[in-house]
Enzyme design. Structure first.
Site, PDB file in Angstrom:
ATOM      1  N   GLU A   1      22.675  12.657  28.347  1.00 13.10           N
ATOM      2  CA  GLU A   1      22.315  14.071  28.245  1.00 13.10           C
ATOM      3  C   GLU A   1      21.104  14.434  29.089  1.00 13.10           C
ATOM      4  O   GLU A   1      20.760  15.613  29.222  1.00 13.10           O
ATOM      5  CB  GLU A   1      22.039  14.440  26.780  1.00 13.10           C
ATOM      6  CG  GLU A   1      20.629  14.154  26.276  1.00 13.10           C
ATOM      7  CD  GLU A   1      20.287  12.675  26.141  1.00 13.10           C
ATOM      8  OE1 GLU A   1      19.088  12.342  26.057  1.00 13.10           O
ATOM      9  OE2 GLU A   1      21.214  11.847  26.115  1.00 13.10           O
TER      10      GLU A   1
ATOM     11  N   CYS B   1      21.056   5.257  22.736  1.00 15.39           N
ATOM     12  CA  CYS B   1      19.708   4.680  22.633  1.00 15.39           C
ATOM     13  C   CYS B   1      19.481   3.979  21.283  1.00 15.39           C
ATOM     14  O   CYS B   1      20.093   2.949  21.031  1.00 15.39           O
ATOM     15  CB  CYS B   1      18.668   5.755  22.913  1.00 15.39           C
ATOM     16  SG  CYS B   1      17.027   5.082  23.308  1.00 15.39           S
TER      17      CYS B   1
ATOM     18  N   HIS C   1      20.567   7.555  28.529  1.00 18.15           N
ATOM     19  CA  HIS C   1      20.659   8.925  28.027  1.00 18.15           C
ATOM     20  C   HIS C   1      21.577   9.781  28.900  1.00 18.15           C
ATOM     21  O   HIS C   1      21.138  10.358  29.896  1.00 18.15           O
ATOM     22  CB  HIS C   1      19.267   9.565  27.972  1.00 18.15           C
ATOM     23  CG  HIS C   1      18.407   9.036  26.886  1.00 18.15           C
ATOM     24  ND1 HIS C   1      18.260   9.671  25.671  1.00 18.15           N
ATOM     25  CD2 HIS C   1      17.659   7.914  26.816  1.00 18.15           C
ATOM     26  CE1 HIS C   1      17.445   8.967  24.900  1.00 18.15           C
ATOM     27  NE2 HIS C   1      17.083   7.892  25.569  1.00 18.15           N
TER      28      HIS C   1
END
Length: 382
Positions: free
Chosen positions: A358, A271, A356
């Site tokens: 995660e 990001c 993202h």
């Protein structure tokens, strides 16, 4: 109590106040996720913004504090169609309204959030005020203040104050990742296999957890830590986290990332970290009309043609035509609009993604990128 959302173009939405009773001016953005409101509220990338949830019912499964992505809530406000007063979830520990009150975040409910989203999509992200003072609707000075608002200095606001160290046994919870490219790693490893330096530009906890579960000891560094200090600690790899704001504002950080790039230590950026590394290597970024914020954004791996579902939260993007062709190539693109979603650097052991991995968007489609990072570390050791 009535509450009002006043946009900088003069549009006014009338709803009901919930959460903290305070007046705020902020950048108004929207998120299309159907779940995950607690993770959104505690994502530091939302610092300086008020979040509109397009899904009409928010708060229905309550608050589970274990799921927080940071130590507190960061958005300036929360805008919803309906704030559910009763939570139904065996993990529930608190209600949304009380959580917002405790966190000092004002909310407004009962407005047509999809109409608001259409305005933001057509006219672009704009500033707004959440207030319970009806007089502000007709106050020209209030509109001037709304228009003058700028999101600045937010990385310094969200980063950790001091260096923090986490070991594999401190992971919040195990998972089993979907890793199509590599040999499956253990879903929960308690011994230290790697030492990772994580640059905290507004890092979410699950970035740290994703590394801890794979046997990494993670040292989290404040955003403005000098490159020399990180290199001197001799990490096996460096993570660049997500974060808020305009990446081009972070000039000192960009200069340090250029030094880290030259260190030959494997680097993985997510990001804001993705954007900052691109700036450090000569590319440019620009603000998007309304950004990407949601849990169902399709991204295409340019090497394989495979499409993954991703979670995203960003208002800026790297301009593909500014990437130096001799040292970088686009590795992922957004299927919807063709924007850059990942970069592979050709002369160094560095890759970054805009989305993202995660955040469990697929739910675990892109978790393999953490394994790619660790495999890059293994290759660098040989």
């Amino acid at each position: 109590m009535k509450a009002y959302l006043i946009l900088e173009d003069g549009t006014v939405f009338t709803g009901n106040s919930f959460g903290a009773r305070k007046e705020v001016i902020s950048e108004i953005v929207f998120n299309t996720s159907m779940t995950g409101y607690l993770e959104i509220l505690t994502d530091p990338s939302y610092a300086g913004q008020a979040v509109t949830m397009t899904y009409p019912l928010i708060g229905n499964y309550g608050i589970c504090y274990q799921d927080m992505e940071s130590r507190r809530a960061w958005p300036d406000g929360l805008i919803v169609r309906e704030a559910c007063p009763v939570a139904s979830n065996f993990r529930n520990e608190d209600g949304l309204t009380r959580f917002l009150t405790d966190q000092g975040v004002p909310g407004i409910s009962g407005i047509d959030t999809r109409a608001l989203t259409k305005i933001l999509r057509e006219k672009g992200t704009m500033n707004g005020m959440i207030t319970t003072d009806e007089a502000k609707i007709h106050d020209p000075s209030a509109l001037e203040k709304i228009k003058a608002y700028r999101v600045t200095g937010v990385v310094k606001r969200v980063t950790c104050d001091t260096k923090e160290v986490y070991t594999p046994d401190m992971s919040r919870r195990p998972d089993i990742g979907f890793k199509p490219e590599f040999e499956l790693r253990d879903s929960e490893v308690t011994e230290t296999r790697y030492h990772i330096a994580l640059m905290d530009f507004g890092a979410k906890k699950n970035i740290t957890d994703s590394l801890l579960r794979r046997g990494c000891e993670v040292t989290v560094y404040p955003a403005e830590t000098k490159a020399d200090e990180i290199i001197a600690s001799r990490p096996d790899g460096i993570m660049l986290s997500n974060g808020p704001g305009d990446p081009s504002e972070c000039t000192d950080i960009i200069a340090e990332l250029a030094k880290l790039y030259e260190s030959d230590i494997p680097i993985f950026g997510i990001c804001l970290g993705h954007q900052l590394m691109a700036l450090a290597e000569g590319a440019k970024t620009e603000k998007m009309k309304y950004g990407h914020r949601g849990a169902n954004h399709p991204v295409k791996d340019m090497a394989t043609g495979r499409v993954y579902i991703s979670t995203q939260n960003h208002g800026y993007m790297v301009k593909a035509d500014t990437l130096p062709k001799e040292k970088a190539k686009v590795a992922f693109t957004n299927v919807n609009d063709g924007t850059v979603e990942g970069i592979e650097y050709l002369d160094k052991n560095v890759f970054t993604v805009q989305f993202h991995p995660e955040a469990c968007g697929g739910p675990l489609d892109t978790g393999f990128l953490f394994d790619r990072f660790l495999n890059n570390i293994d290759k660098s050791r040989k």
